[in-house]
Design a protein around this motif. Sequence first.
Motif, PDB file in Angstrom:
ATOM      1  N   GLU A  38       0.864  -1.188   0.000  1.00 54.94           N
ATOM      2  CA  GLU A  38       0.000   0.000   0.000  1.00 54.94           C
ATOM      3  C   GLU A  38       0.889   1.221   0.000  1.00 54.94           C
ATOM      4  N   VAL A  39       0.869   1.960  -1.094  1.00 50.94           N
ATOM      5  CA  VAL A  39       1.730   3.145  -1.205  1.00 50.94           C
ATOM      6  C   VAL A  39       0.943   4.322  -1.766  1.00 50.94           C
ATOM      7  N   ILE A  40      -0.324   4.431  -1.315  1.00 54.30           N
ATOM      8  CA  ILE A  40      -1.100   5.581  -1.795  1.00 54.30           C
ATOM      9  C   ILE A  40      -1.007   6.752  -0.822  1.00 54.30           C
ATOM     10  N   GLY A  41      -0.710   6.480   0.436  1.00 55.93           N
ATOM     11  CA  GLY A  41      -0.589   7.570   1.414  1.00 55.93           C
ATOM     12  C   GLY A  41      -1.932   8.014   1.941  1.00 55.93           C
ATOM     13  N   GLY A  42      -1.897   8.741   3.077  1.00 56.14           N
ATOM     14  CA  GLY A  42      -3.139   9.231   3.679  1.00 56.14           C
ATOM     15  C   GLY A  42      -3.925   8.125   4.362  1.00 56.14           C
ATOM     16  N   GLU A  81      -6.712  -2.983   5.915  1.00 57.19           N
ATOM     17  CA  GLU A  81      -7.528  -3.880   6.737  1.00 57.19           C
ATOM     18  C   GLU A  81      -8.116  -5.028   5.909  1.00 57.19           C
ATOM     19  N   THR A  82      -8.531  -4.692   4.693  1.00 57.83           N
ATOM     20  CA  THR A  82      -9.075  -5.750   3.831  1.00 57.83           C
ATOM     21  C   THR A  82      -8.000  -6.775   3.490  1.00 57.83           C
ATOM     22  N   ALA A  83      -6.812  -6.270   3.155  1.00 57.86           N
ATOM     23  CA  ALA A  83      -5.723  -7.183   2.790  1.00 57.86           C
ATOM     24  C   ALA A  83      -5.384  -8.100   3.963  1.00 57.86           C
ATOM     25  N   LEU A  84      -5.216  -7.525   5.147  1.00 54.40           N
ATOM     26  CA  LEU A  84      -4.883  -8.338   6.319  1.00 54.40           C
ATOM     27  C   LEU A  84      -6.019  -9.333   6.599  1.00 54.40           C
ATOM     28  N   THR A 109       3.776  -1.252   3.795  1.00 46.98           N
ATOM     29  CA  THR A 109       3.325   0.107   3.501  1.00 46.98           C
ATOM     30  C   THR A 109       4.427   1.115   3.779  1.00 46.98           C
ATOM     31  N   SER A 110       4.365   2.232   3.065  1.00 52.85           N
ATOM     32  CA  SER A 110       5.298   3.327   3.313  1.00 52.85           C
ATOM     33  C   SER A 110       4.545   4.494   3.944  1.00 52.85           C
ATOM     34  N   ASN A 111       3.312   4.226   4.400  1.00 48.48           N
ATOM     35  CA  ASN A 111       2.363   5.263   4.788  1.00 48.48           C
ATOM     36  C   ASN A 111       2.452   5.556   6.288  1.00 48.48           C
ATOM     37  N   LYS A 112       3.238   6.574   6.637  1.00 52.00           N
ATOM     38  CA  LYS A 112       3.457   6.863   8.064  1.00 52.00           C
ATOM     39  C   LYS A 112       2.187   7.308   8.773  1.00 52.00           C
ATOM     40  N   GLU A 113       1.350   8.060   8.040  1.00 53.66           N
ATOM     41  CA  GLU A 113       0.158   8.604   8.693  1.00 53.66           C
ATOM     42  C   GLU A 113      -0.785   7.483   9.138  1.00 53.66           C
ATOM     43  N   VAL A 114      -1.045   6.556   8.227  1.00 54.01           N
ATOM     44  CA  VAL A 114      -2.010   5.513   8.575  1.00 54.01           C
ATOM     45  C   VAL A 114      -1.433   4.559   9.623  1.00 54.01           C
ATOM     46  N   VAL A 115      -0.107   4.343   9.584  1.00 49.45           N
ATOM     47  CA  VAL A 115       0.499   3.463  10.596  1.00 49.45           C
ATOM     48  C   VAL A 115       0.505   4.154  11.963  1.00 49.45           C
ATOM     49  N   ALA A 116       0.827   5.467  11.973  1.00 56.08           N
ATOM     50  CA  ALA A 116       0.842   6.188  13.249  1.00 56.08           C
ATOM     51  C   ALA A 116      -0.558   6.230  13.859  1.00 56.08           C
ATOM     52  N   LYS A 117      -1.566   6.361  13.015  1.00 51.33           N
ATOM     53  CA  LYS A 117      -2.928   6.507  13.529  1.00 51.33           C
ATOM     54  C   LYS A 117      -3.615   5.172  13.791  1.00 51.33           C
ATOM     55  N   HIS A 118      -3.323   4.149  12.988  1.00 53.16           N
ATOM     56  CA  HIS A 118      -4.077   2.898  13.103  1.00 53.16           C
ATOM     57  C   HIS A 118      -3.206   1.655  13.197  1.00 53.16           C
ATOM     58  N   PRO A 174      -8.406   6.040   1.174  1.00 52.70           N
ATOM     59  CA  PRO A 174      -8.886   4.695   1.525  1.00 52.70           C
ATOM     60  C   PRO A 174      -7.792   3.729   1.979  1.00 52.70           C
ATOM     61  N   ALA A 175      -6.566   4.246   2.263  1.00 46.93           N
ATOM     62  CA  ALA A 175      -5.455   3.343   2.582  1.00 46.93           C
ATOM     63  C   ALA A 175      -5.816   2.411   3.746  1.00 46.93           C
TER      64      ALA A 175
END
Lengths: 429, 429
Positions: B80-84, B93-96, B104-113, B87-88
Amino acid sequence: MAKDSFNVGVIGLGTVGTGVARILLENGESIGRRAGIPIRLLRAADLDIARDRGLDFPEGVLVSDAGTVLDDSEIDVVVEVIGGVSPARTFIETALGNGKHVVTSNKEVVAKHGRGFLELARANGVNLYYEAAVGGGIPIVHALKNCLAANEIEQVFGIMNGTTNYILTKMHEERTEFESVLKEAQDLGYAEADPTADVDGYDVAYKLAILAGIAFNAHFSYEDIYFEGIRKISGEDVRIAEEMGYAIKLLAIGIRREGGVELRVHPAMIDRHHPLAAIEGSFNAVYVKGNYVDETMFYGPGAGALPTASAVVGDIIDLAMSRGLAGSHPSITTGFNDLPVLEMGEIRSQYFLRLRVKDQLGVLAGIGGICRDTKVSLKSVNQHTVSRTEAEIVLVTHTVREVAMQRALAGIRELETVLEVQNLIRVGL
Amino acid sequence: MAKDSFNVGVIGLGTVGTGVARILLENGESIGRRAGIPIRLLRAADLDIARDRGLDFPEGVLVSDAGTVLDDSEIDVVVEVIGGVSPARTFIETALGNGKHVVTSNKEVVAKHGRGFLELARANGVNLYYEAAVGGGIPIVHALKNCLAANEIEQVFGIMNGTTNYILTKMHEERTEFESVLKEAQDLGYAEADPTADVDGYDVAYKLAILAGIAFNAHFSYEDIYFEGIRKISGEDVRIAEEMGYAIKLLAIGIRREGGVELRVHPAMIDRHHPLAAIEGSFNAVYVKGNYVDETMFYGPGAGALPTASAVVGDIIDLAMSRGLAGSHPSITTGFNDLPVLEMGEIRSQYFLRLRVKDQLGVLAGIGGICRDTKVSLKSVNQHTVSRTEAEIVLVTHTVREVAMQRALAGIRELETVLEVQNLIRVGL
């Protein structure tokens, strides 16, 4: 088979082995939670089990016979931290043959016999890890094996020996000579009683053979690596280097070239503004340049009981986390590329050459003539009188081939006006 | 089930996603040999599949619907490399939930969720990797999770945002103002059209939440982290900092204290001889101090398509090598320590305070009185006239508590002689 703990046997309770035992005893609970399975120090073998190591070993852990560790069916991983080839090699081979993983900090035995170990490990469905063999506490082996594995590595280079970096730092700071700093380092325990492996470059050659093997996915024999130590570096070299804006560092350099790999270990004069010039004392720093990641650098303590033990325990944790994963990791380092080590004569560098000469007319003309004939282009020449009859000449060349420089040097040595070649030091990275 | 390849589905073909596809297509064979299993780019989804990305995708790989990737039973890992967040978050969640590993390279979604993701991953016997979320191409996440896991981490700090470091470097080099450098950086593509996440510190707060969580084995919400960006740093601040021997850098700082963890992100004036002062442009550098390893540092490109993609592919390789190892790695980051983030008022620092004041008698006396009353000890005070009626005062404090400094600042703001508080910048690490 579901196991309720991952069991460790340590062979060798010197400084590193004692450090490993200490970390496992002191921080074992936290480490076990991170690994997802308790990690237990089951046995620790040393010929001397009477000495007080400041640790409270549980009943039955201390044994005087390495065989007790190697034959214990409860032990999952054998930690070999005795150093040297014999009997370390036999211990590692026995452990792998008995189906145990091995973690070692022993650069010499890995550089000399790593290829065989990996084949043996694969045949027995186990792994061999050796993060602590290069760069002390710096996780450079893991970074190259795993994290940067997407890249074709173009260069790996840096400072990989703490003892010599400590000595060179002191020579810069205190304007003292090699021999006196070495003695001081030995008194402080920073250098071994027999300093050969460190100061003559063997240690770094072992490390470069290992690191370059991983970086370039090939097998390199340390015997194919050109290496020089720091014994010939004088206080005068250090002083002149500083005047010219350089620091002298012992570098290990691996560069992928067309047709092979350049591998070399030698002192080099590097610009004082380069970050490597600022690496002091026993710290190490390794640069890695990959085709996708660009330039990365890893810095940390290159020696010391606890930093090295930290790397050993990191390997144990990795193995514990991947238990059951037998045989998958070694594939990464079996060296599928067949890359020759290029001849040292083929490298290109700038050179610093310091000569003691007769203080008479025509000396420079003679040297200049040889450089011209061997196609060594000179960047600067400085001469100063040191006595009524002698002078010193410092030459710095432009970038030329090593073979040309060596030819020039041979010619210069022959000159009747040249009394002594004091040093030849490569300049730049 | 023995599989003959490890299959990758990429969601999002922006710069990073395109970089991931490029590496897998270009260097796939070598990567597969290192991983011990072929790694295959099976699907790459983007809303825009018409655009030429300079890559030769095999037939059927490009799809316009993320669902095609998420539902493909052949796919082992979803990138997942769309960021934000949206729908990241849903994609991850669907993939897992579908039993696929996620990188993922998505810091925002990892920091938040991230916490929820890890629980979901564990429940589904898969892993979530996010090396590229912090430090771009630098393998700092892996180093903390695995290599340094023997240690209790005491400190993790450094420069973790390439855009702001680029801007600050330019402000130092070219003596220009923030706004003009930002515009230049936007024109060059180094800064986003909406630069808020970078320049106001959100991006670094996300990264620090993630990194500190791993380092201290706890869960931290980025909302508990004090953060400031660099928008208020003026050319004048930079100029005065240089005069005083400092460089201004945007730092992320995590320190284990008794009773909790200090976590903060803000510009700081650091000694020009500190290695962090020499980190230029979009490069990042992260220091880690552990109780056994001592101090280590990791340096490399903090941003950029290919360096970030290199980290993503490193994670894919790691997953491929440990296929079948479902659920073991996430345990390491589930945060078994319950550590509060300490109040910002509790930190201790030196402070640089720049004030515009009326040029009249008694100004310093008023400020000095407030500092005395709030127990803010002053190290230096410099005043210079800027017009017939105005002067500028630069104060530097000794190390004091933040709460005391803030009280002093509030009092100083109230003074009738103080026209404007131009900036308050922390000094030192």
